[in-house]
Motif scaffolding. Structure first.
Motif, PDB file in Angstrom:
ATOM      1  N   PHE A  49      36.108  43.555  41.232  1.00 46.96           N
ATOM      2  CA  PHE A  49      35.988  44.741  42.081  1.00 46.96           C
ATOM      3  C   PHE A  49      36.844  44.614  43.340  1.00 46.96           C
ATOM      4  CE2 PHE A  49      31.881  45.315  39.782  1.00 46.96           C
ATOM      5  CZ  PHE A  49      32.130  46.582  39.283  1.00 46.96           C
ATOM      6  N   ILE A  50      36.830  43.434  43.957  1.00 45.79           N
ATOM      7  CA  ILE A  50      37.624  43.242  45.172  1.00 45.79           C
ATOM      8  C   ILE A  50      39.114  43.302  44.864  1.00 45.79           C
ATOM      9  CG2 ILE A  50      38.153  41.614  47.029  1.00 45.79           C
ATOM     10  CD1 ILE A  50      35.274  40.613  46.829  1.00 45.79           C
ATOM     11  N   SER A  51      39.525  42.762  43.714  1.00 46.96           N
ATOM     12  CA  SER A  51      40.939  42.843  43.331  1.00 46.96           C
ATOM     13  C   SER A  51      41.373  44.296  43.149  1.00 46.96           C
ATOM     14  CB  SER A  51      41.167  42.057  42.039  1.00 46.96           C
ATOM     15  OG  SER A  51      40.852  40.690  42.203  1.00 46.96           O
ATOM     16  N   GLY A  52      40.550  45.082  42.446  1.00 46.11           N
ATOM     17  CA  GLY A  52      40.863  46.502  42.311  1.00 46.11           C
ATOM     18  C   GLY A  52      40.868  47.230  43.635  1.00 46.11           C
ATOM     19  N   LEU A  53      39.959  46.847  44.538  1.00 43.01           N
ATOM     20  CA  LEU A  53      39.915  47.455  45.869  1.00 43.01           C
ATOM     21  C   LEU A  53      41.168  47.126  46.670  1.00 43.01           C
ATOM     22  CD1 LEU A  53      38.237  49.044  47.964  1.00 43.01           C
ATOM     23  CD2 LEU A  53      37.197  46.869  48.644  1.00 43.01           C
ATOM     24  N   CYS A  54      41.631  45.893  46.580  1.00 41.53           N
ATOM     25  CA  CYS A  54      42.855  45.498  47.294  1.00 41.53           C
ATOM     26  C   CYS A  54      44.069  46.282  46.791  1.00 41.53           C
ATOM     27  CB  CYS A  54      43.096  43.999  47.128  1.00 41.53           C
ATOM     28  SG  CYS A  54      41.907  42.946  47.967  1.00 41.53           S
ATOM     29  N   ILE A  55      44.163  46.446  45.478  1.00 39.95           N
ATOM     30  CA  ILE A  55      45.296  47.199  44.916  1.00 39.95           C
ATOM     31  C   ILE A  55      45.231  48.662  45.345  1.00 39.95           C
ATOM     32  CG2 ILE A  55      46.347  47.982  42.766  1.00 39.95           C
ATOM     33  CD1 ILE A  55      45.413  45.361  41.499  1.00 39.95           C
ATOM     34  N   ALA A  56      44.043  49.272  45.271  1.00 35.95           N
ATOM     35  CA  ALA A  56      43.908  50.684  45.651  1.00 35.95           C
ATOM     36  C   ALA A  56      44.202  50.892  47.131  1.00 35.95           C
ATOM     37  CB  ALA A  56      42.498  51.173  45.306  1.00 35.95           C
ATOM     38  N   ASP A  57      43.662  50.016  47.996  1.00 36.39           N
ATOM     39  CA  ASP A  57      43.913  50.150  49.435  1.00 36.39           C
ATOM     40  C   ASP A  57      45.388  49.963  49.772  1.00 36.39           C
ATOM     41  OD1 ASP A  57      41.278  50.670  49.951  1.00 36.39           O
ATOM     42  OD2 ASP A  57      40.771  48.601  50.460  1.00 36.39           O
ATOM     43  N   SER A  58      46.024  48.999  49.135  1.00 39.46           N
ATOM     44  CA  SER A  58      47.453  48.777  49.390  1.00 39.46           C
ATOM     45  C   SER A  58      48.285  49.971  48.943  1.00 39.46           C
ATOM     46  CB  SER A  58      47.922  47.508  48.673  1.00 39.46           C
ATOM     47  OG  SER A  58      47.238  46.367  49.144  1.00 39.46           O
ATOM     48  N   MET A  59      47.940  50.575  47.822  1.00 41.30           N
ATOM     49  CA  MET A  59      48.678  51.747  47.357  1.00 41.30           C
ATOM     50  C   MET A  59      48.499  52.924  48.306  1.00 41.30           C
ATOM     51  SD  MET A  59      50.415  50.922  44.763  1.00 41.30           S
ATOM     52  CE  MET A  59      50.940  52.570  44.327  1.00 41.30           C
ATOM     53  N   VAL A  60      47.293  53.122  48.824  1.00 37.21           N
ATOM     54  CA  VAL A  60      47.068  54.205  49.785  1.00 37.21           C
ATOM     55  C   VAL A  60      47.916  53.998  51.040  1.00 37.21           C
ATOM     56  CG1 VAL A  60      45.355  55.260  51.306  1.00 37.21           C
ATOM     57  CG2 VAL A  60      44.763  54.763  48.947  1.00 37.21           C
ATOM     58  N   LEU A  61      47.907  52.789  51.572  1.00 37.85           N
ATOM     59  CA  LEU A  61      48.684  52.507  52.786  1.00 37.85           C
ATOM     60  C   LEU A  61      50.182  52.639  52.539  1.00 37.85           C
ATOM     61  CD1 LEU A  61      46.664  49.419  54.087  1.00 37.85           C
ATOM     62  CD2 LEU A  61      46.637  51.720  55.021  1.00 37.85           C
TER      63      LEU A  61
END
Length: 373
Positions: free
Chosen positions: A43-55
């Motif tokens: 879950f944290i790995s997916g969260l990191c990828i999603a947050d990085s893509m948004v930024l």
């Protein structure tokens, strides 16, 4: 207004640089040995990828408009920005639900913490996000603003078509992204904190199998502390923007003061995409240990190795003491690559091998000496 837009753009670019670096480090740390076998790492790995893509998409949009106001990718950026933003928020929401299930079902941790199922679940969330926003291809287009002579476009923007119910969709999108997830996160955090408080009081008052219980649940407790802190940061950074958007939808007040509040809450809204790294550092001691170990292993090891090579001599000297004459040193120095055998007056046979680098970049093993009387 122009000053506020510049402040917003600079803030978003700085948040992107800091947030992407923090998300990359978080992705590396949670996939190392300590956190790797838990579902929370997925879950944290997916969260990191999603947050990085948004930024990255936000900064790409800002920088692109600074250098070229007329672009053809506005709708594509807008689409993927909403997709990854919704994915990030849903992952945080389901992380809280997972922690609640673990708090209420501590005996089923092995069943609820399947890493493979967590990865599949993140992929399903991503596909659902793509489906939800897929109608953008039909209901959105790019409009151009032309100069005074109506010959050259000076700016492009992606907007909804006139027949599309924009107000209703904005309410649905805000509800799916923030209005529903924020209350769920708040309720889950209250339940988790209350259960952890009662569990800590019970452990302090009980003495039977205390150490065993502590060792078995230490990893899950640290993960829970990390994720609850991240969820609290999400609630604190998203709530002002959610309340202000509801106020604007009800009051229809779009004065200059409301625009200032909108810019500030928007910066705070995007800060939660870069705050997970800070939340994990301050809430989990094991995360700090893994981070320091990562820096020491991959960044400092190369520097120390270079210093060691420079400070180490190419040859080594050894002193061997005779067994017949008390404390009589025999200095052994080898300078040829072949093994040599020699006798001395004390009756000691010395077999030596050289111990220096014959070629640059290669090292031989340490010399071996055998002594026979």
């Amino acid at each position: 207004m122009l000053l506020l837009d510049r402040i917003r753009n600079i803030s978003l670019i700085c948040l992107t640089a800091f947030g992407c670096a923090g998300n990359i480090l978080t992705f590396i740390i949670v996939n190392r040995c300590f956190f790797r076998k838990t579902s929370s790492s997925a879950f944290i790995s997916g969260l990191c990828i999603a947050d990085s893509m948004v930024l990255c998409l936000l900064s790409f949009q800002v920088i692109g408009k600074m250098y070229s106001p007329v672009t053809s990718y506005d709708c594509g950026v807008f689409f993927f920005l909403d997709v990854f933003r919704l994915l990030s928020v849903w992952i945080i929401c389901f992380i809280n639900l997972e922690r609640c299930s673990l708090v209420f079902n501590p005996c089923h941790i092995s069943r609820l913490t399947s890493r493979k199922k967590a990865y599949i679940f993140v992929i399903i969330l991503f596909i659902i996000s793509l489906i939800i926003f897929s109608h953008y291809a039909k209901h959105m287009n790019i409009e151009y603003t032309y100069s005074t002579n109506q010959t050259m476009p000076i700016r492009s923007i992606c907007v909804f078509k006139p027949k599309f119910h924009r107000v209703a969709w904005e309410c649905i999108r805000s509800a799916l992204t923030y209005w529903l997830t924020v209350p769920v996160c708040i309720i889950c955090n209250i339940i988790i904190i209350k259960c952890l408080y009662h569990a800590s009081r019970f452990q302090r008052t009980s003495y039977n199998n205390f150490n065993e219980t502590l060792n078995l649940s230490s990893k899950q407790r640290q993960l829970t502390g990390m994720l609850v802190t991240s969820s609290i940061c999400f609630v604190l950074t998203v709530t002002p923007s959610t309340i202000h958007s509801i106020y604007l939808a009800i009051s229809k007040n779009f004065a200059g003061q409301q625009y200032i509040i909108h810019v500030l809450t928007n910066i705070l809204l995007h800060f939660h995409h870069a705050s997970n790294f800070l939340a994990f550092i301050f809430s989990c001691s094991r995360f700090r240990v893994e981070l320091i170990d990562f820096f020491q292993k991959f960044f400092c090891a190369g520097i120390f190795e270079k210093w060691h090579k420079r400070s180490t001599a190419t040859t080594e000297q050894m002193y061997v003491y005779s067994t017949r004459h008390q404390k009589t040193p025999i200095k052994l120095f080898t300078s040829k690559p072949n093994m040599r055998k020699r006798n001395n007056q004390n009756g000691i046979v010395v077999i030596t091998m050289n111990n220096f680098n014959t070629r640059q970049g290669k090292k031989h093993g340490p010399g071996r000496e055998a002594f026979y009387k």
